[in-house]
Design a protein around this motif. Structure first.
Motif: not given
Length: 145
Positions: A57-58, A76-77, A81
């Motif tokens: 992950l970022s 953030q990603e 979701t």
């Protein structure tokens, strides 16, 4: 007092000391990390895969203390979701103080947990979640003031 009486006194004191140690050890509470070691060990490959996916992950999931509670902020990603899973606050010193709950994130990827659920002290936070069929896992130490 002759030497025979002194030997008997030493044996009585020794026996009393041993009995004291036995009773103290019988009353000591011992908590296991998990009740079902074997089943947890078989599932450990999922933890390894989850850690690998979490590192991709970022940013890691951030856990912070705020005035209203403990804030768990996802990267953030993952905002917006479908994230399903659970969070467990494991208290090594006393299993009765463990806190476990499902993840219900807001649209901006934040979960705020009421501070009243926790006692002051150290916890190991174990986050386990799934997103788009991929398992994720993260552990972090947290000291609650």
């Amino acid at each position: 007092m002759n030497w025979g009486h002194k030997i008997i006194i030493v044996f009585v004191v020794f026996a009393a000391g041993i009995l004291t140690l036995v009773t103290k050890s019988m009353r000591t509470k011992i908590d296991m990390v998990t009740k079902d070691y074997y089943a947890e060990e078989l599932k450990y490959q999922q933890v390894i895969d989850g850690k690998k996916n979490a590192h991709s992950l970022s940013a890691p999931v951030m856990i912070s203390q705020q005035s209203e509670g403990i804030a768990v902020t996802f990267p953030q990603e993952l905002h917006g979701t479908s994230v399903t899973g659970k969070i467990k606050f494991y208290r090594p010193s006393d299993a009765a103080m463990d806190v476990e709950m499902p993840l219900h994130l807001s649209s901006d990827g934040i979960l705020v947990i009421n501070r009243q659920l926790f006692h002051k002290g150290s916890y190991l936070v174990k986050l386990q979640w799934e997103n788009q069929g991929k398992p994720f896992y993260q552990e972090e130490s947290l000291h609650i003031n």
